[in-house]
Design an enzyme around this catalytic site. Structure first.
Site, PDB file in Angstrom:
ATOM      1  N   ARG A  14     -67.860  -3.395-120.284  1.00  0.00           N
ATOM      2  CA  ARG A  14     -68.297  -2.009-120.493  1.00  0.00           C
ATOM      3  C   ARG A  14     -67.706  -1.092-119.417  1.00  0.00           C
ATOM      4  O   ARG A  14     -67.332   0.054-119.704  1.00  0.00           O
ATOM      5  CB  ARG A  14     -69.829  -1.915-120.519  1.00  0.00           C
ATOM      6  CG  ARG A  14     -70.318  -0.544-120.956  1.00  0.00           C
ATOM      7  CD  ARG A  14     -71.804  -0.517-121.235  1.00  0.00           C
ATOM      8  NE  ARG A  14     -72.580  -0.734-120.024  1.00  0.00           N
ATOM      9  CZ  ARG A  14     -73.901  -0.848-119.995  1.00  0.00           C
ATOM     10  NH1 ARG A  14     -74.610  -0.778-121.116  1.00  0.00           N
ATOM     11  NH2 ARG A  14     -74.547  -1.054-118.867  1.00  0.00           N
ATOM     12  N   ARG A  30     -54.329  14.465-112.604  1.00  0.00           N
ATOM     13  CA  ARG A  30     -53.015  13.970-112.150  1.00  0.00           C
ATOM     14  C   ARG A  30     -52.839  14.106-110.642  1.00  0.00           C
ATOM     15  O   ARG A  30     -51.977  13.488-110.042  1.00  0.00           O
ATOM     16  CB  ARG A  30     -51.883  14.721-112.873  1.00  0.00           C
ATOM     17  CG  ARG A  30     -51.746  14.302-114.336  1.00  0.00           C
ATOM     18  CD  ARG A  30     -50.714  15.123-115.053  1.00  0.00           C
ATOM     19  NE  ARG A  30     -51.099  16.535-115.083  1.00  0.00           N
ATOM     20  CZ  ARG A  30     -50.457  17.477-115.775  1.00  0.00           C
ATOM     21  NH1 ARG A  30     -49.394  17.158-116.497  1.00  0.00           N
ATOM     22  NH2 ARG A  30     -50.858  18.724-115.756  1.00  0.00           N
ATOM     23  N   LYS A  34     -70.563   5.285-119.578  1.00  0.00           N
ATOM     24  CA  LYS A  34     -71.462   5.422-118.422  1.00  0.00           C
ATOM     25  C   LYS A  34     -70.730   6.264-117.384  1.00  0.00           C
ATOM     26  O   LYS A  34     -70.166   5.752-116.415  1.00  0.00           O
ATOM     27  CB  LYS A  34     -71.827   4.044-117.860  1.00  0.00           C
ATOM     28  CG  LYS A  34     -73.087   3.470-118.511  1.00  0.00           C
ATOM     29  CD  LYS A  34     -73.535   2.198-117.893  1.00  0.00           C
ATOM     30  CE  LYS A  34     -74.400   2.401-116.672  1.00  0.00           C
ATOM     31  NZ  LYS A  34     -75.797   2.733-116.977  1.00  0.00           N
ATOM     32  N   GLU A  43     -82.593   7.895-127.060  1.00  0.00           N
ATOM     33  CA  GLU A  43     -82.968   6.906-126.040  1.00  0.00           C
ATOM     34  C   GLU A  43     -83.741   7.618-124.948  1.00  0.00           C
ATOM     35  O   GLU A  43     -84.046   8.803-125.087  1.00  0.00           O
ATOM     36  CB  GLU A  43     -81.714   6.234-125.465  1.00  0.00           C
ATOM     37  CG  GLU A  43     -80.738   7.214-124.815  1.00  0.00           C
ATOM     38  CD  GLU A  43     -79.504   6.546-124.207  1.00  0.00           C
ATOM     39  OE1 GLU A  43     -79.513   5.322-124.029  1.00  0.00           O
ATOM     40  OE2 GLU A  43     -78.550   7.274-123.919  1.00  0.00           O
TER      41      GLU A  43
HETATM   42  N1  PXG Z   1     -79.289   4.310-121.641  1.00  0.00           N
HETATM   43  C1  PXG Z   1     -78.706   4.934-120.608  1.00  0.00           C
HETATM   44  C2  PXG Z   1     -78.392   6.372-120.711  1.00  0.00           C
HETATM   45  C3  PXG Z   1     -78.402   4.209-119.454  1.00  0.00           C
HETATM   46  O1  PXG Z   1     -77.797   4.810-118.430  1.00  0.00           O
HETATM   47  C4  PXG Z   1     -79.365   2.236-120.489  1.00  0.00           C
HETATM   48  C5  PXG Z   1     -79.613   3.007-121.604  1.00  0.00           C
HETATM   49  C6  PXG Z   1     -79.695   0.776-120.506  1.00  0.00           C
HETATM   50  O2  PXG Z   1     -78.518  -0.005-120.542  1.00  0.00           O
HETATM   51  P1  PXG Z   1     -78.433  -1.440-119.870  1.00  0.00           P
HETATM   52  O3  PXG Z   1     -77.030  -1.907-120.163  1.00  0.00           O
HETATM   53  O4  PXG Z   1     -78.671  -1.263-118.413  1.00  0.00           O
HETATM   54  O5  PXG Z   1     -79.453  -2.293-120.505  1.00  0.00           O
HETATM   55  C7  PXG Z   1     -78.745   2.838-119.383  1.00  0.00           C
HETATM   56  C8  PXG Z   1     -78.471   2.048-118.153  1.00  0.00           C
HETATM   57  C9  PXG Z   1     -80.050   3.714-112.485  1.00  0.00           C
HETATM   58  C10 PXG Z   1     -79.600   2.799-113.538  1.00  0.00           C
HETATM   59  O6  PXG Z   1     -79.721   3.475-111.329  1.00  0.00           O
HETATM   60  C11 PXG Z   1     -79.320   3.251-114.808  1.00  0.00           C
HETATM   61  C12 PXG Z   1     -78.886   2.369-115.762  1.00  0.00           C
HETATM   62  C13 PXG Z   1     -78.742   1.040-115.466  1.00  0.00           C
HETATM   63  C14 PXG Z   1     -79.020   0.608-114.188  1.00  0.00           C
HETATM   64  C15 PXG Z   1     -79.456   1.491-113.214  1.00  0.00           C
HETATM   65  O7  PXG Z   1     -80.786   4.654-112.801  1.00  0.00           O
HETATM   66  N2  PXG Z   1     -78.614   2.837-116.994  1.00  0.00           N
END
Ligand code: PXG
Length: 289
Positions: free
Chosen positions: A50, A103, A149, A182
């Site tokens: 990812r 760039r 992300k 979400e």
């Molecule tokens: N939605 C969003 C917008 C995220 O940023 C998830 C869902 C869950 O995805 P995962 O792959 O983690 O199951 C995320 C994940 C933080 C932090 O420090 C944020 C995430 C993951 C870990 C830490 O706030 N976001």
């Protein structure tokens, strides 16, 4: 604590990047959040894939192979003698000048921070969260695609602020059409009549890695699993609701917009899935040592 930056390790206090880094100036970069449980990195390949897909999507070249990036993660965990950890990986566009043209940035910066995990208070997992729907919408796929992300989490942060202003710690974000996307850093699930449902990623969700594991574990528990369009009505009338994410893990939700979900206590399947998740996480994954 020692932090990895571009192949070198620095004590926490000395781990710094330039003020001319476009990650800071423009939010031009990407990140990952990964966990290690019991000496094993949870879904390591999925997180690395990812990370590289996020980079590809913003036309950012990570100047290392996937194997080299994986080795850097393992080295960071070993240096810090961690077995249970939260790993934050950041790739920025790198140092440029005061103009947004990427760039001008000659080389991406790779940062890996590994630290002990600070969970939400255990009480929240036992009692369940109260959350609300907020006005700030999730990014549209044709702007910054929610699959990326990116270092641009401002709309999620605005949603978090709106939740905090209402005295709750998490927010449901809708997409432009008003369907549930979400939460600010977690995917959302409901259970109704032995069916587990979660929004399709095309409705504005990140394709969460915890989400994927929970869908697999739910099928093993005998639940039907669907990715679909969900409205607030569907959430209000569900038997159970919970959120998943690397940071939050699996956390039950007991109230949404003032409506009690199910019995008002964490549901049977939510509890089972939380348990199954922790069992899976502590025995699967890539060994660090
Ligand atoms: N939605 C969003 C917008 C995220 O940023 C998830 C869902 C869950 O995805 P995962 O792959 O983690 O199951 C995320 C994940 C933080 C932090 O420090 C944020 C995430 C993951 C870990 C830490 O706030 N976001």
């Amino acid at each position: 604590m020692e932090v990895y930056i571009d192949g070198k390790f620095y004590p926490k206090e000395e781990a710094k990047v330039s003020v001319f880094d476009h990650g800071l100036l423009y939010g031009d970069g990407i990140f990952e959040g990964t966990r290690a449980y019991n000496g094993r990195i949870f879904e390591f390949d999925a997180h690395i894939d990812r990370l590289f897909n996020s980079a590809k999507a913003i036309a950012l070249e990570i100047p290392m192979s996937k194997d080299e990036v994986k080795a850097a993660h393992i080295e960071t965990l070993r240096r810090n003698k961690l077995t249970d950890a939260y790993i934050r990986t950041v790739v920025t566009r790198g140092v440029g000048d005061l103009g947004l043209d990427p760039r001008n940035c000659k080389k991406a910066t790779l940062i890996i921070i590994a630290d002990k995990v600070s969970l939400y208070p255990e009480e929240l997992y036992e009692k369940g969260l109260k959350i609300i729907t907020v006005p700030t919408r999730r990014n549209q796929p044709e702007t910054v695609n929610p699959m990326i992300k990116s270092l641009n989490y401002l709309n999620n942060i605005l949603a978090k602020i709106e939740a905090n202003l209402h005295g709750v710690s998490e927010a449901i974000m809708l997409n432009q059409e008003g369907y549930v996307a979400e939460c600010t850093g977690d995917n959302i699930f409901i259970i109704k009549d032995k069916t587990l449902a979660t929004p399709l990623v095309s409705f504005g969700a990140l394709k969460g890695i915890t989400r994927g594991v929970i869908m697999k574990l739910a099928a093993e528990l005998g639940l039907e699993v669907v990715e679909t369009a969900l409205t607030r009505y569907d959430i209000y009338t569900a038997d159970e609701c919970f959120l998943t994410g690397t940071a939050a893990e699996v956390i039950p939700v007991v109230e949404v917009d003032g409506r009690t979900i199910g019995s008002g206590a964490p549901g049977h399947y939510s509890k089972q899935l939380k348990e199954a998740y922790h069992k899976y996480a502590s025995s699967n994954g890539t060994p660090i040592y």
